[in-house]
Motif scaffolding. Structure first.
Motif, mmCIF file in Angstrom:
data_model
loop_
_atom_site.group_PDB
_atom_site.id
_atom_site.type_symbol
_atom_site.label_atom_id
_atom_site.label_comp_id
_atom_site.label_asym_id
_atom_site.label_seq_id
_atom_site.Cartn_x
_atom_site.Cartn_y
_atom_site.Cartn_z
ATOM 1 N N THR A 84 98.554 36.219 27.336
ATOM 2 C CA THR A 84 97.298 35.538 26.999
ATOM 3 C C THR A 84 97.577 34.117 26.528
ATOM 4 O O THR A 84 96.919 33.164 26.959
ATOM 5 C CB THR A 84 96.539 36.318 25.905
ATOM 6 N N ARG A 91 96.526 26.363 30.834
ATOM 7 C CA ARG A 91 95.211 26.243 31.488
ATOM 8 C C ARG A 91 95.065 24.934 32.255
ATOM 9 O O ARG A 91 94.289 24.857 33.203
ATOM 10 C CB ARG A 91 94.080 26.434 30.481
ATOM 11 N N HIS A 96 91.712 30.659 35.832
ATOM 12 C CA HIS A 96 90.255 30.803 35.783
ATOM 13 C C HIS A 96 89.791 30.745 34.328
ATOM 14 O O HIS A 96 90.527 31.128 33.426
ATOM 15 C CB HIS A 96 89.835 32.135 36.399
ATOM 16 N N GLY A 97 88.574 30.330 34.138
ATOM 17 C CA GLY A 97 88.002 30.244 32.797
ATOM 18 C C GLY A 97 87.910 31.593 32.099
ATOM 19 O O GLY A 97 87.857 31.659 30.871
ATOM 20 N N THR A 98 87.912 32.660 32.869
ATOM 21 C CA THR A 98 87.810 34.005 32.285
ATOM 22 C C THR A 98 89.164 34.609 31.926
ATOM 23 O O THR A 98 89.214 35.661 31.286
ATOM 24 C CB THR A 98 87.096 34.944 33.267
ATOM 25 N N ASP A 99 90.264 33.964 32.318
ATOM 26 C CA ASP A 99 91.592 34.546 32.093
ATOM 27 C C ASP A 99 91.869 34.826 30.619
ATOM 28 O O ASP A 99 92.236 35.942 30.255
ATOM 29 C CB ASP A 99 92.695 33.641 32.648
ATOM 30 N N PRO A 101 89.860 34.973 27.842
ATOM 31 C CA PRO A 101 89.061 35.997 27.163
ATOM 32 C C PRO A 101 89.336 37.414 27.662
ATOM 33 O O PRO A 101 89.402 38.351 26.858
ATOM 34 C CB PRO A 101 87.610 35.608 27.435
ATOM 35 N N LEU A 102 89.533 37.583 28.968
ATOM 36 C CA LEU A 102 89.782 38.930 29.490
ATOM 37 C C LEU A 102 91.155 39.446 29.070
ATOM 38 O O LEU A 102 91.290 40.601 28.646
ATOM 39 C CB LEU A 102 89.644 38.953 31.011
#
Length: 123
Positions: A84, A91, A96-99, A101-102
């Motif tokens: 993470t 970044r 991806h922008g969701t990487d 948080p997921l």
């Protein structure tokens, strides 16, 4: 009760993946130069280091905590947390922008599972 040879071998295995994992994660250019791998991919090298570190921590945890699921989860939490973090710090390279948080959510789920195991053991 583990035999001394199994303990020593496990520690040697943990040390080998930890050394190379820490090297890949924190000094990716030097690591890639050493292994003579091209093309260089900073983020992929960070990820490989993160997972090697997680494996090493899982092995050490298995020696210290007589709980196979707990040891596996400890290794996962370390690997996933570093993974993470590498997505966060890399970044600017892509992704991806969701990487974050997921990946962060799965890390937190692993932490919750470890805490639940510890609570069950304490009870």
């Amino acid at each position: 009760m583990r035999s001394l040879p199994v303990t020593v071998i496990t520690l040697l295995c943990a040390a080998s993946v930890l050394v190379f994992g820490v090297w890949a994660y924190f000094a990716p250019v030097s690591f890639i130069d050493y292994v003579n791998y091209a093309p260089y991919n900073e983020h992929l090298t960070h990820d490989a280091g993160a997972f090697q570190i997680g494996i090493g921590i899982g092995l050490i945890t298995a020696l210290l905590w007589n709980n196979t699921l707990g040891a596996a989860l400890a290794g996962f939490v370390v690997a996933s947390g570093l993974h993470t973090w590498s997505h966060f710090t890399d970044r600017h390279i892509g992704g991806h922008g969701t990487d974050v948080p997921l990946l962060g959510a799965t890390t937190l789920l692993g932490i919750v599972a470890v805490v639940l195991l510890l609570r069950r053991k304490a009870a």
